[in-house]
Design an enzyme around this catalytic site. Structure first.
Site, short mmCIF file in Angstrom:
data_model
loop_
_atom_site.label_atom_id
_atom_site.label_comp_id
_atom_site.label_asym_id
_atom_site.label_seq_id
_atom_site.Cartn_x
_atom_site.Cartn_y
_atom_site.Cartn_z
NE ARG A 93 -9.25 -6.44 -20.17
CZ ARG A 93 -9.65 -5.49 -20.74
NH1 ARG A 93 -9.14 -4.55 -20.86
NH2 ARG A 93 -10.86 -5.72 -21.67
N PRO A 122 0.86 -1.23 0.11
CG PRO A 122 -0.16 -1.14 2.10
CD PRO A 122 0.65 -1.95 1.25
CG ASP A 124 -11.00 -1.23 -22.23
OD1 ASP A 124 -12.37 -1.11 -22.53
OD2 ASP A 124 -10.51 -2.22 -22.03
CD GLU A 161 1.24 -4.82 11.24
OE1 GLU A 161 1.55 -3.70 10.95
OE2 GLU A 161 0.03 -5.21 11.82
N1 SAM Z 1 1.39 -2.62 7.72
C1 SAM Z 1 1.59 -2.51 6.29
C2 SAM Z 1 1.54 -1.03 6.14
O1 SAM Z 1 0.90 -0.22 6.87
O2 SAM Z 1 2.09 -0.35 5.21
C3 SAM Z 1 0.27 -3.10 5.56
C4 SAM Z 1 0.52 -4.57 5.42
S1 SAM Z 1 -0.91 -5.41 4.67
C5 SAM Z 1 -2.00 -5.80 5.97
C6 SAM Z 1 -0.17 -6.99 4.19
C7 SAM Z 1 0.11 -7.10 2.66
O3 SAM Z 1 -0.83 -6.65 1.91
C8 SAM Z 1 1.38 -5.89 2.19
O4 SAM Z 1 2.45 -6.37 2.51
C9 SAM Z 1 0.98 -5.89 0.72
O5 SAM Z 1 1.67 -6.96 0.17
C10 SAM Z 1 -0.61 -6.38 0.45
N2 SAM Z 1 -1.16 -4.96 0.52
C11 SAM Z 1 -2.18 -4.26 1.23
N3 SAM Z 1 -2.86 -3.31 0.61
C12 SAM Z 1 -2.13 -3.17 -0.57
C13 SAM Z 1 -2.53 -2.31 -1.70
N4 SAM Z 1 -3.25 -1.33 -1.55
N5 SAM Z 1 -1.62 -2.45 -2.77
C14 SAM Z 1 -0.83 -3.42 -2.81
N6 SAM Z 1 -0.35 -4.38 -2.28
C15 SAM Z 1 -1.28 -4.21 -0.94
#
Ligand code: SAM
Length: 244
Positions: free
Chosen positions: A164, A98, A179, A126
């Site tokens: 795609r 994220p 698209d 995490e």
């Molecule tokens: N504690 C982390 C933080 O605050 O940045 C978030 C961890 S999340 C619960 C667990 C995993 O979900 C991340 O390591 C990532 O691989 C994935 N993930 C969660 N949200 C995402 C997003 N918006 N885009 C891409 N991957 C995401």
């Protein structure tokens, strides 16, 4: 490698997904046009479990964070060993996060034009030890400003979007090229039969048979819709084109 970027097997793009939950795949990627492309070998999807790269009895892939705090962090050693086992040609290594740069259609286009192999590293808990970001990956990507429990859904979204765009995956490339979000625009409104439904009528122009006027109507609807719904995208368009 052929001139269209395919290797000798006909494969155009290979995705390696590093995940603690390989059974989730192919999931939605197994259906529709992407599912057919997988069946035909135009794209390939291979999963790898970091647990297979541990050396202790419990196959440990996570540990408590240094400094304390909630949850567990994915350890670097199994992720490095897993990704380093992927061999040649080395894939582009993407971490799903994220905190990553926002994934979008333009980036998907760039990936499909440049890459033949992409590895997607799915975090859980995490997240991953910071040294994965520091020394292992080429790019970290986010699929939006919200937090998922793991990278798998994000990986599937990226694979589907990129796949795609590969010629031959979607039957009619014009459908892909027009698209929403291609050329910084949203697509014009679309209708099918019946011509009237619950008092809502299909715009007359669409049943006029006048294709020049239909094209013009669609272009204007597309620009108006983009201006109203996505002024940020509209601003990316050529000003001359927007004003026409
Ligand atoms: N504690 C982390 C933080 O605050 O940045 C978030 C961890 S999340 C619960 C667990 C995993 O979900 C991340 O390591 C990532 O691989 C994935 N993930 C969660 N949200 C995402 C997003 N918006 N885009 C891409 N991957 C995401």
């Amino acid at each position: 490698m052929g001139s269209d970027g395919r290797d000798m097997t006909g494969e155009r793009l290979r995705f390696d997904v590093i995940t603690l939950f390989p059974d989730i795949f192919p999931g939605v990627l197994g259906v529709g046009v992407v599912g057919k492309a997988l069946e035909r070998g135009l794209i390939r999807l291979v999963t790898h479990n970091p647990r297979d790269f541990t050396h202790d009895r419990h196959r440990t892939v996570d540990d408590a964070p240094y400094g304390g705090g909630p949850g567990m962090v994915m350890k670097p050693e199994p992720l490095y060993a897993c990704v380093e086992s992927l061999g040649d040609p080395p894939p582009l290594k993407i971490l799903l996060s994220p905190q990553g740069i926002p994934f979008n259609q333009a980036l998907a286009r760039e990936l499909v034009s440049r890459e033949t192999r992409i590895a997607l590293i799915c975090g859980r808990y995490e997240g991953v030890d910071e040294r994965v970001r520091m020394g292992l990956i080429d790019l970290d990507l986010s699929v939006g400003d919200y937090v998922l429990s793991g990278g798998e859904i994000a990986a599937m979204a990226i694979i589907e979007t990129v796949a795609r765009l590969i010629p031959g995956v979607v039957g009619d490339m014009e459908s892909v090229d027009t698209d929403s979000l291609e050329r910084s625009r949203l697509k014009y409104p679309q209708y099918t039969r019946p011509a009237e439904f619950r008092g809502m009528i299909v715009p007359e122009i669409l049943i006029s048979g006048n294709h020049a006027r239909i094209d013009e109507w669609r272009r204007e609807e597309s620009l108006n819709r983009t201006r109203v719904r996505r002024p940020d995208l509209f601003a990316c368009n050529d000003p001359v084109e927007n004003g026409k």
